[in-house]
Design an enzyme around this catalytic site. Structure first.
Site, short mmCIF file in Angstrom:
data_model
loop_
_atom_site.label_atom_id
_atom_site.label_comp_id
_atom_site.label_asym_id
_atom_site.label_seq_id
_atom_site.Cartn_x
_atom_site.Cartn_y
_atom_site.Cartn_z
CB CYS A 1 2.91 -0.05 -7.02
SG CYS A 1 3.21 -1.74 -7.56
N GLY B 1 2.22 2.26 5.39
CA GLY B 1 3.27 1.27 5.60
C GLY B 1 4.15 1.58 6.79
N GLY C 1 0.82 -1.20 0.00
CA GLY C 1 0.00 0.00 0.00
C GLY C 1 0.85 1.25 0.00
CD GLU D 1 4.96 -2.97 -3.98
OE1 GLU D 1 5.08 -1.72 -3.93
OE2 GLU D 1 4.18 -3.55 -4.73
CD GLU E 1 2.75 5.35 -5.60
OE1 GLU E 1 3.04 4.36 -6.27
OE2 GLU E 1 2.62 5.31 -4.36
#
Length: 495
Positions: free
Chosen positions: A292, A236, A231, A253, A389
């Site tokens: 991702c 995270g 996520g 990840e 992101e």
């Protein structure tokens, strides 16, 4: 309580949430409610962990022969083939991706189960260690970690579930899985297939609910031995902090900001130019950029920029948006209204900071969470849209003049998940690929992965790896067994 709301699976039984709470699941193509699931909380999570703990400590699964575990994984793969159309369509509606993307996801999940079945079957009984004497037999064996908490994202709910479930089961673990509260439906379907394939009760447990309650409880729970999370970076780091108190194993990840580096020599021919432009579109806009490893940073050689970006923008404007099941739809909606608003904010801030809008930059008329594939030219590393992101259909364009500058730009990110280099020069390809600080590097390609090759990133893209032999090792503990074949007194102490 309708069957549709009994989406919590504990100890082999489907049930509603202890509290009776439910959550509406929204179709992102028209913002309508199309399913209702149970909204679990801490009580449901504790029950699920207790069931997984009992199944590991006292159940048969961790002690089953490898051939039996592998056989179950292969049966699941066969069931996925049987239900490919149904599950692919459900993934398309739940996550907003095209129907063909949903079908491909099911195929990839099938391949993951088969790969880990083959991997454990082909292993030896342990690594013999030379102790330097025939009087000692020394071997390193691998055992399951125990109870695994598996927390998956909303963009590839089924695929990411398989990357965790298949190796966890192959290694002999039990687990509790928490899918994203936005896209839980195919994970519910997958648990059903595991039970149909004959998995013992209590080995696979599922709690549908929010990350702030269910996910947080799993991360901190003292009876959980490993937490695997896929996520966002913020979530995270919270998982890692919560897991630290019980010193459990952690695999993270956390996404990426992935460069797609294009040298002019890759486009020296018409075919090369067409391929590089086409692949840049695929890199950035598959699943509306909600990937991702999306190639959201185009880094193109200065001499090629005008021609390349002009053609890229022309083709981006022609991408057909629509519901995943619509004939001819090439790109679906964003997963939620929140994600749409986030994307709009990124584009607005980029333009305010000096980026030049070459394509898209708006939502089309009509219902749903659609956003036009967007190309932003004249970008630089000071811009938020280049650093962070987006997880939307937004491609930024930066330029370079030398190979050294290209590598510097590509590595100028706190993430390090994936990247690509396009060039006709084989020596340059190897040099640049060798210097990129990213977990996966493609040369003259973008996006393919192999279940037998490790997946994960450098830097803030995470900790650990999924897939490949290392992906299986994440779910194991190494144990050294030292056997003295000729024991005798040591006489260290005089007595």
């Amino acid at each position: 309580m309708s069957a549709a709301q009994q989406t919590i699976h504990v100890g082999g039984e489907w049930r509603p949430a202890v509290s009776g709470a439910t959550r509406d699941i929204i179709d992102p193509a028209d913002a309508s409610v199309f399913a209702v699931v149970a909204e679990g909380d801490v009580a449901d999570t504790d029950d699920a962990v207790a069931a997984a703990r009992a199944a590991f400590d006292d159940g048969s699964w961790p002690r089953k022969p490898v051939a039996e575990r592998a056989g179950l994984l292969r049966r699941v793969a066969t069931l996925l083939e049987r239900d490919r159309e149904k599950i692919g369509a459900l993934e398309s509606q739940d996550a907003g991706k095209t129907l063909e993307e949903g079908r491909v996801d099911v195929d990839c999940v099938r391949d993951a189960f088969r790969y880990f079945a083959d991997l454990v079957m082909n292993e030896s009984g342990g690594r013999v260690v030379d102790a330097g004497t025939e009087e000692v037999h020394s071997v390193v064996v691998h055992e399951p970690v125990g109870v695994c908490a598996l927390i998956t994202p909303w963009n590839y709910p089924l695929l990411q579930a398989s990357w965790k479930i298949a190796p966890a089961l192959a290694a002999g673990n039990t687990f509790v899985i928490k899918p994203s509260e936005i896209t839980p439906l195919t994970t519910v379907a997958l648990i059903g297939l595991l039970m149909e394939a004959g998995l013992p009760q209590g080995v696979a447990n599922l709690v549908t609910g929010a990350g702030a309650t269910v996910g947080a409880r799993l991360a901190e729970h003292p009876d959980v031995d490993l937490v695997s999370f896929t996520g966002g970076l913020s979530s995270g780091t919270k998982v890692a902090r919560a897991a630290a108190d019980t010193v459990k194993k952690v695999a993270l990840e956390l996404g990426g900001k992935n460069p797609n580096v294009v040298f002019a020599d890759a486009c020296a021919t018409d075919e090369g130019f067409d391929t590089a432009v086409d692949q840049a579109l695929n890199a950035a806009f598959i699943h509306s950029g909600q990937v991702c490893s999306a190639g959201s940073r185009l880094i193109v050689e200065e001499s090629l920029r005008d021609r390349f970006v002009t053609e890229l923008a022309r083709r981006a404007e022609r991408i057909r948006l629509g519901r995943g099941t619509d004939p001819g739809a090439e790109c679906g909606p964003l997963v939620s209204g929140q994600q749409l608003a986030k994307t709009e904010d990124f584009v607005a801030s980029a333009i305010a900071e000096g980026a030049v809008l070459r394509a898209g930059g708006e939502r089309p008329e009509g219902p749903g969470y659609f956003y036009r594939p967007t190309v932003l030219d004249r970008c630089d590393r000071r811009m938020r849209v280049v650093r962070e992101e987006v997880f939307g259909p937004v491609l930024t364009v930066e330029t370079f003049r030398t190979e050294e500058e290209a590598v510097t730009l590509a590595n100028d990110t706190e993430y390090g998940l994936a990247g690509a280099v396009w060039t006709a020069d084989a020596g340059r390809a190897r040099r640049v690929a060798g210097r990129l600080r990213h977990g996966t590097v493609w040369i003259n390609d973008f996006h393919p992965y192999l279940p037998q090759a490790e997946w994960g990133g450098f830097g803030k893209s995470g900790i650990g790896r999924e897939l490949g032999p290392t992906g299986l090792a994440e779910y194991r503990e190494a144990k050294h067994i030292y056997q003295n074949l000729a024991p005798r007194p040591v006489r260290w102490f005089a007595g």
